[in-house]
Design an enzyme around this catalytic site. Structure first.
Site, PDB file in Angstrom:
ATOM      1  N   GLU A   1      -7.284   6.827  -1.715  1.00 34.98           N
ATOM      2  CA  GLU A   1      -6.056   6.049  -1.916  1.00 34.98           C
ATOM      3  C   GLU A   1      -5.316   5.962  -0.599  1.00 34.98           C
ATOM      4  OE1 GLU A   1      -5.037   7.674  -6.422  1.00 34.98           O
ATOM      5  OE2 GLU A   1      -3.524   7.784  -4.851  1.00 34.98           O
TER       6      GLU A   1
ATOM      7  N   ASP B   1       8.551   8.958  -5.253  1.00 33.71           N
ATOM      8  CA  ASP B   1       7.955   9.971  -4.391  1.00 33.71           C
ATOM      9  C   ASP B   1       8.941  11.031  -3.961  1.00 33.71           C
ATOM     10  OD1 ASP B   1       5.098   9.296  -3.915  1.00 33.71           O
ATOM     11  OD2 ASP B   1       5.979   7.357  -3.390  1.00 33.71           O
TER      12      ASP B   1
END
Lengths: 271, 412
Positions: free
Chosen positions: A49, A60
């Site tokens: 990824e 995040d």
């Protein structure tokens, strides 16, 4: 069959789980990132990824936020992420690449132009955190039409009633978010994750990868006993953060950590 | 499939007040661009709000809190000396700065906390820029006995110290946000991160007509008490509707509150005023509709200050409450369909308006409505003496005294 589907078929045949690695594209700079990326398959990453840097990564934690900002400060853009993939693909025809990030940079790039450029660069799948099934016509459906896998996040809050909607247009694999929270936060409770993976598998034949909060080889191995893959991100981004300036030591340190994790994940079902 | 990339929607609706659609869209704007973890919460909130809207008991309760706790209705005041000074239209102020806590923000926090209580939520989170929404949230959380955490950018904490202390006095925890530009957008990122982490028991009180559906519609509904009152009051005083409405927009909640009840009155001209900071040409401003392009941030598509790569540009305004790179999606749509006009005022113009209002009317306005006032100062002299302007005076200036002194070179 897409590269992602082929990779998970191979893993299933080999009777082992896979390791999915996440790093932020262009972190800490484009050249160092290229070197890290090139060595990931050899170190043991089964699926890669690459984060598409964004100024406001809302899902995040501090580690990946900082990775995004380092990459942006070094001049990374979405177009350059695609160039990075193109360079990788010229050397590696088999390792699946998934781009992960937020919708706005794609929206700005032009969503159809982005999808066409991503396919041409050799991207295999997309994870766009802020595109739930309710917004499928934005990117998911046109991505599927172009043969890209659209990988959806399922979370502990996705109950049985909602799960079919989440899985409906998901392809490649399902990414199970092991905690309610942001990346790099609390560690998942293995028993709960096992139960969640079992629940997902009652609803889908797609492989299930588990991520968020997995840091150490032992954790990854525990997850990999039931899941089809373990995803590790923040623990790798931390290594980048610890080697300011980028260096061969950084590249080696990331690859060493990936090798450790891959060994643990690969051997998880033998124990 | 809809053509999503077009910035305008030439389709003229029968009513400007019927949005959003069932997907939370106003034209191309709005929507629900959030992480999967939040979707069940967003859907639960939508169901709870729809049920509350249909429940007369909820409306009765809200009306009571508006009256006895907030102090509504707020007066509609003819700013006589200012009108005379400008030499044109009669300028009325909708005095929402007289509300409890000193701004319009409390209209929305009262509504949302009543909803939170109906839903059995125990923990309240909020983001704040100028601190007005934080104070309004801390206030209702104190009154309803709920735990309250307010996220606030470190830069805003620095320039709005009195409000930080007020929130703490009210029993809220103020969590400084050190990421990004350390202002309102980053506080909202952090509040969303908290919500993702504490989905079960937490209610997120968003302070503007922004965020994912149903927030823009819900906050508008709670704030539209401003426009409903103004409509009645102006008819009482003048026997007719106003010719012009003016309000400042950051996220846009005070403006939407005033505008919405007038949207279907074709004779009422409506102007939203953005913060032009140092000037639009300098790039240091917060004027999303004037200088931005459609983008997706904080759960909705709307006009956004962003660079060519889709990275969000850090906004600038002397007013912390307008220092936001986006704008509520309904405003963006109303701009696209041409129902509202968008203007802007610089820091300097806002400060001049501040001085004028203080000296002529004996009212220290907050720096946010000073941007609206700067536009009134431009427009009113061009209008006839029989014409009527309503400006939303949505906050009082006590919180800004230190900022104004600083700009004047005065050490307090």
């Amino acid at each position: 069959m897409s590269r992602i589907e082929r990779r998970f078929t191979e893993l299933r045949r080999a009777g082992r789980a896979g390791l999915v690695t996440y790093l932020c594209g262009g972190d800490p700079d484009a050249d160092t990132f290229d070197a890290i990326l090139r060595g990931l398959p050899r170190a043991g990453a089964d699926v890669i990824e690459i984060g598409m840097p964004f100024s406001d990564p809302m899902a995040d934690g501090p580690t990946i936020q900082a990775g995004n900002l380092r990459a942006l400060a070094a001049g990374m853009t979405l177009a350059r992420v695609l160039e990075t993939v193109r360079r990788f693909r010229a050397r590696d025809e088999t390792t699946p690449i998934v781009l992960m990030g937020y919708y706005n940079p794609i929206h700005r790039y032009g969503r159809i132009r982005f999808l066409d450029d991503a396919v041409a660069a050799g991207v295999d799948g997309l994870i766009v955190v802020d595109l739930p099934p309710e917004e499928d016509e934005e990117l998911c459906l046109p991505a599927l039409e172009r043969g890209l896998n659209f990988i959806r996040l399922a979370t502990p809050t996705t109950d049985d009633a909602r799960l079919p909607a989440v899985l409906a247009n998901t392809s490649g694999f399902v990414y199970y978010v092991s905690i309610t929270g942001i990346t790099g936060a609390a560690a998942p409770v293995v028993q709960q994750v096992d139960a969640a993976v079992a629940r997902l598998k009652r609803h889908t034949d797609l492989p299930v990868a588990v991520g968020f909060g997995i840091r150490e080889p032992a954790q990854a191995a525990a997850i990999a006993r039931h899941a089809d893959a373990a995803v590790v991100g923040s623990a790798l981004v931390e290594i980048v953060a610890a080697h300011a300036g980028g260096s061969s030591a950084l590249i080696e340190a990331v690859h060493a950590k990936v090798a450790e994790l891959a060994q643990a994940v690969g051997g998880a079902r033998e124990a | 499939m809809t053509t999503l990339e077009t910035g305008t929607d030439s389709h003229r609706p029968n009513s400007y007040r019927s949005g959003p659609d069932e997907r939370g869209r106003f034209g191309i704007h709005g929507g629900r661009f959030v992480a999967e973890t939040l979707m069940p919460n967003i859907l639960e909130l939508e169901r709870a709000y729809e049920a509350a809207k249909k429940d007369p008991a909820f409306h009765a309760e809200l009306a009571e809190w508006f009256k006895d706790y907030v102090g509504r209705p707020s007066p509609l005041y003819l700013a006589g000396r200012l009108s005379e000074h400008l030499g044109g239209a009669r300028v009325y102020f909708k005095r929402d700065e007289l509300n409890h806590t000193g701004a319009h923000k409390i209209n929305n926090t009262v509504g949302q906390i009543l909803l939170a209580r109906r839903m059995g939520k125990k923990r309240i989170i909020a983001e704040t820029g100028a601190g007005q929404h934080g104070v309004a949230t801390a206030t209702v959380a104190a009154r309803f006995g709920l735990e309250c955490i307010v996220y606030m950018g470190e830069r805003d904490i620095e320039r709005q110290k009195p409000n930080v202390f007020r929130m703490r006095l009210l029993g809220a925890e103020v969590r400084p946000v050190g990421s990004g530009s350390r202002t309102l957008k980053d506080a909202m990122n952090e509040a969303l991160r908290d919500w993702v982490t504490n989905v079960g028991d937490t209610f997120y009180i968003i302070g503007s007509v922004a965020g994912p559906h149903p927030y823009p519609a819900m906050v508008r509904d709670f704030q539209s008490i401003i426009g409903r009152e103004a409509r009645e009051q102006i008819q009482e005083k003048e026997g007719r509707l106003p010719d012009l409405l003016v309000a400042a927009v950051g996220g846009g909640s005070n403006a939407m509150g005033l505008f919405h009840p007038f949207l279907d009155d074709p004779g009422v001209r409506i102007v939203a005023v953005e913060a032009a900071g140092d000037g639009i040409g300098t790039g240091r401003h917060a004027a999303a509709m004037t200088a931005g392009s459609p983008g997706v941030l904080h759960g909705a598509r709307s006009y956004l200050l962003q660079d060519g790569d889709g990275q969000v540009i850090e906004p600038h305004s002397i007013s912390a409450g307008l220092d936001y790179p986006g704008i509520g999606p309904e405003h963006s749509w109303l701009k696209d369909v041409g129902r509202i006009e968008v203007a802007s005022a610089t820091d300097e113009e806002a400060l001049e308006a501040f001085g004028l209002c203080s000296r002529l009317e004996g009212i220290l306005p907050a720096l946010e409505p000073c941007h609206a006032l700067a536009q009134v100062i431009r427009l009113a002299p061009e209008m006839g003496k029989d014409e009527i302007v309503i400006m939303n005076l949505c906050g009082r200036g006590d919180k800004d005294v230190a900022t104004v002194a600083d700009r004047m070179g005065v050490v307090l």
